[in-house]
Design a protein around this motif. Structure first.
Motif, PDB file in Angstrom:
ATOM      1  N   SER A 166      44.139  37.716  46.262  1.00  0.00           N
ATOM      2  CA  SER A 166      44.381  37.166  44.928  1.00  0.00           C
ATOM      3  C   SER A 166      45.712  36.424  44.848  1.00  0.00           C
ATOM      4  CB  SER A 166      44.350  38.280  43.879  1.00  0.00           C
ATOM      5  OG  SER A 166      45.466  39.148  44.016  1.00  0.00           O
ATOM      6  N   VAL A 221      42.240  43.034  48.104  1.00  0.00           N
ATOM      7  CA  VAL A 221      42.123  42.242  46.874  1.00  0.00           C
ATOM      8  C   VAL A 221      43.479  41.741  46.414  1.00  0.00           C
ATOM      9  CG1 VAL A 221      39.967  43.293  46.124  1.00  0.00           C
ATOM     10  CG2 VAL A 221      42.124  44.375  45.479  1.00  0.00           C
ATOM     11  N   TYR A 265      37.774  40.057  42.130  1.00  0.00           N
ATOM     12  CA  TYR A 265      37.847  40.139  43.589  1.00  0.00           C
ATOM     13  C   TYR A 265      37.261  41.471  44.039  1.00  0.00           C
ATOM     14  CZ  TYR A 265      41.302  36.456  42.788  1.00  0.00           C
ATOM     15  OH  TYR A 265      41.927  35.315  42.368  1.00  0.00           O
ATOM     16  N   TYR A 272      32.665  33.622  44.199  1.00  0.00           N
ATOM     17  CA  TYR A 272      34.009  33.287  44.663  1.00  0.00           C
ATOM     18  C   TYR A 272      34.722  32.346  43.707  1.00  0.00           C
ATOM     19  CZ  TYR A 272      37.570  31.138  47.636  1.00  0.00           C
ATOM     20  OH  TYR A 272      38.744  30.656  48.149  1.00  0.00           O
TER      21      TYR A 272
END
Length: 441
Positions: free
Chosen positions: A379, A375, A14, A7
């Motif tokens: 993000s 994602v 991602y 992470y």
């Protein structure tokens, strides 16, 4: 060479895990200089799921492992941390408000203060069968000054937060997390599928003024309303692409496998666009030779089921006046790939409709929308939103009394004279009614 994904990895990698009723999709994306690029994809038929809910943890975990393995091979990384989708059919949405008094008037508001006011928004007792999934900040108020998006660095005595609290079934969430963990993965975040799709699919104006997203999945259909950049309403219909395939199988007396292939190769959502002259062979159970069926006949089967789904969704959207929102409807999900789907929906919902298809290489099919949205949304999530979301882990026992999401009030923009329905709609509806008068319950 394999990279290990975590992470906190500064590489900006991602991994989204979309666990659907008919398929499990894994999207690996890398963000470089603000540009999100997909570098790996996994796609595996689902096992152990029913209507978006895990009913067999072992089977689901095995399918997840297989999809992850495909994505790992293509992206050349080892996947351990994933962002997991949460379906709309387990959600409840409620307004929430938080308030904290700052002990020192001379200091600036910090991230800890923001987290504390989010914790205070988790109000009264939560029923034992539910847990908090997410909390969305709409605005902060500092000493009476509202419409603040990020209060950090400001000076004040009284900090308030207004937002939306979203909860889900504790049992369903447990099974979801258990299956992912049993597949050897760590969940860094759960993300609401409708919220993520709104971020990916809609432009700024559509999110602001209000738009409906209808995700036509294999196991169910989800309609969600995005307004003021927030998820205001979500509802699900328990029918999706699988039901269309079953209808084709029953009416044409062919196997489910053949019916699915026929749907994808020759299917139209709008029977008015299909040709009665174009025929194709169908392998009939119990017959040595195939029977030839025309595209119009197949389209009428498909249209009948879609019309029923749209009718039920429209009834629920009408209850909250969502169809008055100026953004209209955006269709996505695997069934949205059917030719003529936008025309059928526009005719039935009496509003503007478009189909969203991802433009990323290798994902140019609407069935990949949810996975890509995970994602993309994560993000782009802001620092203050991450701080507020961290409050969910601080306590799960204090939240407001909840109501069903179908009871949520959706602010609408008024439309004056609605256009009349097309004359084609009457002809289409009559054809469906005659064709299937005794077919459906």
């Amino acid at each position: 060479m394999w990279r290990f994904l975590t992470y906190m990895d500064n590489s900006g990698l991602y991994v989204g895990l979309d666990i659907g009723t008919t398929s499990i999709k894994v999207i690996v994306a890398e963000k470089v200089k603000g540009q999100l690029n997909v570098i790996g994809v996994g796609n595996e038929p689902s096992n152990g799921l029913s209507r978006g809910v895990i009913v067999d943890i072992d089977q689901a975990a095995e399918a997840i492992r297989s999809a992850v393995s495909q994505a790992q091979e293509k992206a050349s990384i080892e996947i351990k941390d994933v962002i997991v989708s949460v379906p709309a059919n387990i959600l409840r949405i409620e307004d929430c408000n938080g308030l904290v008094t700052l002990d020192d008037q001379s200091r600036e508001i910090t991230a800890e203060d923001v987290r504390n006011v989010a914790v205070s928004a988790l109000g009264t007792s939560l029923p034992q069968e539910r847990e908090v999934i997410d909390i969305q900040p709409e605005e902060f108020i500092v000493d009476g000054f509202d419409d603040i998006k990020d209060p950090r660095g400001m000076v004040g005595v009284r900090l308030e937060m207004r937002g939306k609290l979203i909860t889900g079934s504790k049992g369903i969430m447990h099974n979801l997390k258990k299956a992912v963990e049993k597949a050897g993965l760590n969940i860094i975040s759960t993300v609401l599928t409708p919220l993520a799709e709104g971020h990916e699919i809609l432009n700024d104006g559509e999110q602001d003024f209000g738009t409906i997203i209808i995700d036509l999945g294999g196991g169910q259909t989800t309609a969600s309303v995005i307004h003021d950049h927030q998820l205001k309403y979500a509802t699900t219909d328990p029918e999706g692409g699988e039901y269309i395939t079953k209808d084709i199988s029953i009416v044409l007396n062919t196997s489910m496998e053949n019916a699915e292939k026929i749907k994808r190769d020759y299917g139209y959502a709008d029977s008015l666009q299909a040709s009665a002259d174009n025929q194709f062979p169908v392998d009939i159970v119990g017959q040595a030779e195939p029977t030839y069926i025309d595209e119009r006949y197949l389209a009428e089967i498909i249209e009948a089921r879609l019309s029923q789904i749209f009718d039920r969704i429209k009834s629920r959207l009408d209850q909250v006046q969502a169809l008055e929102l100026p953004g209209g409807i955006v269709l996505t999900g695997g069934v949205a790939a059917l030719p003529g789907i936008a025309e059928l929906a526009a005719d039935q919902f009496n509003t503007n409709v478009r189909v969203y298809i991802p433009d990323q290489m290798g994902l140019r099919h609407p069935s990949f929308t949810a996975g890509l949205s995970l994602v993309s949304y994560f993000s782009d999530i802001s620092d203050v939103e991450m701080i507020v979301r961290s409050a969910v882990g601080a306590t799960s026992t204090k939240v407001p009394k909840l109501t069903d999401p179908q009871d949520a009030q959706v602010p609408v923009s008024s439309k004056s004279d609605k256009p009349k329905r097309k004359t084609q709609k009457k002809k289409r509806g009559e054809g469906i009614k005659n064709f299937f008068s005794d077919f459906f319950d």
